[in-house]
Scaffold this active site. Structure first.
Site, mmCIF file in Angstrom:
data_model
loop_
_atom_site.group_PDB
_atom_site.id
_atom_site.type_symbol
_atom_site.label_atom_id
_atom_site.label_comp_id
_atom_site.label_asym_id
_atom_site.label_seq_id
_atom_site.Cartn_x
_atom_site.Cartn_y
_atom_site.Cartn_z
ATOM 1 N N HIS A 182 28.448 -5.364 -26.134
ATOM 2 C CA HIS A 182 27.444 -5.528 -26.783
ATOM 3 C C HIS A 182 26.127 -6.751 -26.530
ATOM 4 C CE1 HIS A 182 29.887 -4.086 -30.028
ATOM 5 N NE2 HIS A 182 29.289 -3.556 -30.182
ATOM 6 N N HIS A 183 24.743 -6.586 -26.465
ATOM 7 C CA HIS A 183 24.026 -8.223 -25.530
ATOM 8 C C HIS A 183 24.886 -9.040 -25.909
ATOM 9 C CE1 HIS A 183 19.820 -9.578 -25.372
ATOM 10 N NE2 HIS A 183 20.563 -8.883 -24.141
ATOM 11 N N GLY A 184 24.170 -9.845 -24.689
ATOM 12 C CA GLY A 184 24.726 -11.310 -25.536
ATOM 13 C C GLY A 184 23.303 -11.713 -26.202
ATOM 14 N N THR A 214 19.030 -5.075 -28.767
ATOM 15 C CA THR A 214 18.176 -5.811 -27.661
ATOM 16 C C THR A 214 18.636 -5.707 -26.096
ATOM 17 O OG1 THR A 214 18.847 -7.490 -28.288
ATOM 18 C CG2 THR A 214 17.116 -6.970 -29.131
#
Ligand code: V1S
Ligand code: CA
Ligand code: ZN
Length: 393
Positions: A182-184, A214
């Site tokens: 997942h995006h941080g 995002t």
């Protein structure tokens, strides 16, 4: 275990409080703190504790957490329980518990859980900054989605932001790398306007389809070029099914460019294990050794290094990966046959669970086709390289 020796010339520390593993998000919730117990038992089963400094960590105080988070939000986190949650309707909406209630449930001992994982990450950060540890590890941390005053995606308090803020007192440039699927987003957002932290996240990217939506290639920081944070957020958006070879090559080239240009003084890496093949929520086809390659790569820079966990929803593989990565840190090679005497050995046994091996082939578990084209990967490399023109050490 006789072959597990202390590395010469550097110190690795392992930060943990076993109380953290006792918490439950709820029966159907994919986040299982129990995976941390499984990890610890494998680490001990292989005798890796002989090669590291082992610290039992204290919970973070509310004061320490308030360095980043909003006071009102922390009051809510501390006071809300499953019994009184109905009295907190307004707060639930305000702090994003309303919408994301199933992602971030109010569970028994929630505040203890939060302060325990945050405390362990802060403890690890302190050991890095004091120079007592060259590498400090906390597998219970890495909750990268939490925002200043809201919970998101299983994350309540952002232990990574707390650690980096602490580290900024010692280092003028810190590189944050995030290999969770997942995006941080929470870490990226927290350091949006500074050039003292460079964030670099590798993730599955599909807006409106994959959480949090995002982290596109053009998301590189504020578009206002006078803002110091411009060009200091980097994203590597990927599609389903990326394999070992492609991921390793991409990680080497992209991270290599960034380190060369930015010249960080310390590195923080979030090692979410949901980027492995066969993860319950993930979409990639990585094997344990490809995931571990990222740790090897950053270790080879010899920079002060903070290593934290993150996602990972197939507990047996989370434990395998983080054990392998702990071994990489101390320079130990582990036998592919898991030790016999570990508790929960059954969790690793049988054909479906990896046949008692440390390194089962995970690329065959997932049925995900590799949707990434060579051209797309090339575009990512080109873009990041191009972005580095604006970055100076
Ligand atoms: N993917 C996914 C997923 N699965 C769940 C979930 C499933 C069962 C439950 F009982 C509770 C939740 N939530 C999600 C994602 C959040 C993923 C968070 C990843 C965290 C991390 O690994 O990066 C770091 C620790 N949430 C969503 O997709 C959001 C929804 C859009 C769909 C699910 N519902 C429950 C909320 C809204
Ligand atoms: Ca990521
Ligand atoms: Zn994740």
């Amino acid at each position: 275990n006789n072959c597990i020796e202390r590395p010469q010339g550097y110190n690795v520390s392992f930060h943990y409080n076993s109380k953290v593993e006792q918490h439950h998000f709820g029966k159907t919730h994919p986040m299982k703190p129990w995976r941390l117990q499984l990890t610890k038992q494998l680490v001990l089963g292989y005798g890796l504790e002989y090669a590291m400094d082992m610290y039992q960590t204290r919970p973070a105080t509310k004061q320490e957490i308030a360095i980043f988070h909003d006071r009102g939000y922390l009051d809510f986190l501390e006071l809300v329980t499953p019994n009184n949650v109905d009295e907190y309707r307004d707060e639930q909406n305000k702090y994003n518990f309303g919408i994301e209630f199933y992602d971030c449930p109010v569970f028994d001992g929630m505040w203890d859980y939060i302060s325990l994982y945050s405390g362990a990450t802060m403890d690890a950060a302190r050991k890095v900054c004091s120079g007592q540890s060259n590498i400090a590890i906390n597998w219970s941390g890495g909750l990268h989605h939490a925002k200043k005053s809201s919970a998101s995606g299983f994350c309540y308090v952002n232990d990574i932001v707390l650690a980096i803020q602490y580290m900024m007192q010692y280092y003028s440039r810190i590189l944050y790398i995030d290999i969770d699927v997942h995006h941080g987003d929470g870490v990226e957002q927290a350091f949006h306007s500074t050039n003292r932290v460079m964030t670099l996240s590798y993730h599955k990217y599909a807006p409106n389809e994959f959480f949090p939506g995002t982290g596109g290639l053009d998301e590189t920081g504020p578009k206002d070029t006078y803002n110091e944070g411009a060009h200091h957020s980097l994203n590597v958006p990927l599609k389903d099914g990326i394999d070992d070879h492609e991921y390793k090559e991409l990680f080497k080239v992209v991270t290599g460019h960034v380190i060369e240009a930015y010249k960080p003084q310390a590195i923080v890496i979030q090692c979410g294990a949901d980027s492995l093949g066969g993860d319950r929520l993930g979409r990639f086809n990585l094997n344990i050794t490809a995931h571990g390659y990222c740790v090897e790569f950053v270790k080879a820079t010899h920079l002060p290094l903070l290593i934290i966990g993150g996602g990972g929803y197939t507990p047996r593989n989370v434990a395998r990966t983080w054990t392998h990565e702990t071994a990489l840190c101390v320079g130990a090679q582990l036998h592919d046959d898991l030790p016999w005497h570990i508790p929960y050995r059954r969790a690793f046994s049988g054909e479906r669970n990896g046949d008692g091996k440390l390194y089962p082939d995970l690329s065959t578990v997932s049925l995900k086709q590799n949707q990434n084209t060579a051209e797309e990967l090339h575009t990512i490399v080109k873009n990041v390289h191009w972005e580095m023109r604006y970055v100076h050490s």
